[in-house]
Structure formats: C-alpha cells, structure tokens
Design a protein around this motif. Structure first.
Motif, PDB file in Angstrom:
ATOM      1  N   GLN A 229       0.832  -1.201   0.000  1.00  0.00           N
ATOM      2  CA  GLN A 229       0.000   0.000   0.000  1.00  0.00           C
ATOM      3  C   GLN A 229       0.872   1.260   0.000  1.00  0.00           C
ATOM      4  OE1 GLN A 229      -2.067   1.390   3.613  1.00  0.00           O
ATOM      5  NE2 GLN A 229      -3.960   1.371   2.410  1.00  0.00           N
ATOM      6  N   ASP A 230       1.910   1.280   0.823  1.00  0.00           N
ATOM      7  CA  ASP A 230       2.793   2.446   0.877  1.00  0.00           C
ATOM      8  C   ASP A 230       3.493   2.677  -0.467  1.00  0.00           C
ATOM      9  OD1 ASP A 230       2.125   2.958   3.469  1.00  0.00           O
ATOM     10  OD2 ASP A 230       3.942   2.097   4.349  1.00  0.00           O
ATOM     11  N   GLN A 231       3.992   1.603  -1.064  1.00  0.00           N
ATOM     12  CA  GLN A 231       4.692   1.728  -2.339  1.00  0.00           C
ATOM     13  C   GLN A 231       3.758   2.253  -3.419  1.00  0.00           C
ATOM     14  OE1 GLN A 231       8.038   1.159  -2.809  1.00  0.00           O
ATOM     15  NE2 GLN A 231       8.160   0.788  -0.616  1.00  0.00           N
ATOM     16  N   ARG A 232       2.546   1.730  -3.451  1.00  0.00           N
ATOM     17  CA  ARG A 232       1.597   2.122  -4.484  1.00  0.00           C
ATOM     18  C   ARG A 232       1.109   3.557  -4.285  1.00  0.00           C
ATOM     19  NH1 ARG A 232      -1.608  -3.752  -4.799  1.00  0.00           N
ATOM     20  NH2 ARG A 232      -0.061  -4.738  -6.153  1.00  0.00           N
ATOM     21  N   LEU A 233       0.884   3.945  -3.045  1.00  0.00           N
ATOM     22  CA  LEU A 233       0.443   5.318  -2.780  1.00  0.00           C
ATOM     23  C   LEU A 233       1.552   6.315  -3.112  1.00  0.00           C
ATOM     24  CD1 LEU A 233      -1.581   4.875   0.541  1.00  0.00           C
ATOM     25  CD2 LEU A 233      -2.484   5.424  -1.737  1.00  0.00           C
ATOM     26  N   ASN A 234       2.795   5.957  -2.829  1.00  0.00           N
ATOM     27  CA  ASN A 234       3.916   6.842  -3.201  1.00  0.00           C
ATOM     28  C   ASN A 234       3.968   7.035  -4.714  1.00  0.00           C
ATOM     29  OD1 ASN A 234       4.876   7.318  -0.604  1.00  0.00           O
ATOM     30  ND2 ASN A 234       6.212   5.527  -0.614  1.00  0.00           N
ATOM     31  N   LYS A 235       3.766   5.953  -5.454  1.00  0.00           N
ATOM     32  CA  LYS A 235       3.771   6.033  -6.912  1.00  0.00           C
ATOM     33  C   LYS A 235       2.586   6.855  -7.412  1.00  0.00           C
ATOM     34  CE  LYS A 235       4.949   4.995 -11.163  1.00  0.00           C
ATOM     35  NZ  LYS A 235       6.165   5.547 -11.794  1.00  0.00           N
TER      36      LYS A 235
END
Length: 279
Positions: A229-235
């Motif tokens: 979730q963190d990786q995708r939200l950062n992207k």
C-alpha cells in the motif's frame, strides 16, 4: 479460486502426457485472473477475443491479431470476449524433450540472454492463419497418424518462426530450457505498481499465501499489505504531481475498488486528499 493444471485438465488420458498436444479452447464468459499452472510450454493462437497474462516478473496483453508462445510455470490469465459471443483460442503444447530435439538439430550453439522474458509475441500473418487451418484439418486424421503429422507440423512452425524472427526467437527458445526461477524480491517488486492482490502475487512466487507472508516479513520486516500500500500510494502521488492524470484515472490501477477508498487511504498516509495536489 482453484488452480487449473494445464494441459492435464484437457487430456482424456490423465496418465500420459504426449510430447505434442493441440486443444481448441472456447468459452462464453469472461475470466479474470484465473490461476493456471502451465505444465508444458505452449503456443496460444488467439482467434477471437482478448487475452492478458501475468507471469513472475511481467505482464502482456494481446488481441486476435497476435499469438503468444508461453513458458511453462504459474500464470494468471485474463480472457475476455470481444465483439463475438465466444472466446476462441487454439493451444499447441510441446514438451521440453521435443524442444531440445529441435534446438539440437537447428540451433546447436548455446545462446544466452540477460533478459528473462517468459513470453514471445507472434504476429498472426497469412502463414499463421494457414497453419492453424492445417492443424484443424489434420485433427480429423486417424489417431495412428496424428503423432507423426503433429511432429512435422511442429517443426514446420518452429522453422518458420526461426526464419521470420531470427536471433531474437532463437535466443528465446534457448531460454526455455534454462532451469531458472526468478528471485522472490524481483517478482514482488515487479508487481508493486499493479492491481494484483496478495494471493495472486504469492501464486506467481510459487508460494501459498501464508508462506508468502512469512517470507515477506523475514525479508522486509513489515507486513506485505502495508508495504505494498505504501509503495503504491507513493507512486500514485508521484503520478498525480506530474499533472497528467486525475485521481479518477488511476485508482483502479493501484488496487482500489473505488475512488473513495483510494482517497481515504491517500489522505491517511499524506495528510491531504489526492484532489488537493496542485500542479
């Protein structure tokens, strides 16, 4: 969702797997991300419909103008009806033994590539269309002749593709007999910015969901759901800051079922909603 073992599920005699096997696959309903354990390398000649496949480190989509040569292993298949009411794909499975025989005869010098691409895209030209018609014709032949005829047709197809695509195809064929499996982290990180669920990513890693979660925590010291979730939200934040896309354009691609859930998760992480990003 159960795992389908192919071509075993298509064989009448479950005890024997032939070196070559042709199957006409048809369906009347869309199938999204079905789990497939492909036990043999396979040509997928799409006739009617659309197809998308996920492998360990990559995704590819084709329409009826293209066909695929797929490496054996775990895949997620999405097969969609187009304008017709029936999805139709002719499948040609071949064993590693028959592939090795062909390579030894026509491409004996070892060719290596750093790329690990598990598929090869084939354009459905006039030859391919005629070839598929010939496969349909020989399917009516007496069983005693089928093995010989299929062996001849397989070599004919492989020689044509070798001539048409040259070294690129030759290198790909050699890659099919290399016993390698992509590392856990490489598979995982290639799927960060996809909308695949954890269970689907675990399947591509050849793991059960519980094993995948344990392995993930030992590697990253955080739960896989929170990390993804963190990786995708950062992207997503980075893409919105570029000013090209709106939140409504990308929430589905990052695994959210609706815009409201995406906006809430985004605000919880960054302290402001995605619509507040100024460009």
């Amino acid at each position: 969702m159960p795992i389908e073992n192919i071509p075993e599920s298509y064989l009448k005699d479950k005890k024997q797997t032939p070196d070559l096997f042709v199957y006409d696959f048809k369906m009347t309903n869309d199938v999204v991300k079905s789990k497939v354990n492909l036990g043999m390398n396979m040509f997928s000649f799409l006739q009617v419909g659309k197809k998308q496949v996920h492998f360990a480190g990559t995704t590819v989509a084709v329409n009826k103008d293209q066909s695929l040569l797929l490496k054996k292993g775990n895949w997620l298949w999405t097969e969609l009806l187009d304008t017709e009411t029936v999805y139709y794909c002719k499948l040609l499975f071949f064993s590693e033994n028959i592939l090795k025989t062909f390579i030894e005869k026509h491409s004996p010098n070892f060719l290596q590539t750093k790329e690990e691409v598990p598929y090869f895209i084939i354009r459905n030209d006039a030859y391919i269309i005629a070839y598929l018609n010939s496969l349909s014709t020989i399917s009516a032949s007496p069983p005693v002749f089928m093995d010989t005829l299929l062996a001849v047709k397989f070599e004919e197809l492989m020689l044509y593709l070798l001539h048409k695509y040259g070294r690129k195809y030759e290198v790909y064929l050699h890659s099919l007999i290399i016993k390698e499996r992509s590392p856990f982290k490489k598979i995982l990180e290639s799927k960060i910015h996809s909308n695949l669920k954890l269970g689907e990513i675990a399947f591509l890693c050849h793991m059960s969901l519980s094993t995948f979660k344990r392995h993930f925590v030992s590697e990253y010291n955080i739960s896989p759901g929170k990390w993804l979730q963190d990786q995708r939200l950062n992207k997503a934040k980075s893409m919105l800051e570029e000013g090209i896309l709106k939140p409504s354009d990308l929430y589905l691609d990052f695994g959210y079922n609706n815009l409201s859930n995406f906006s809430s998760a985004f605000k919880n992480k960054f302290g402001f909603s995605p619509s507040e990003i100024q460009t």
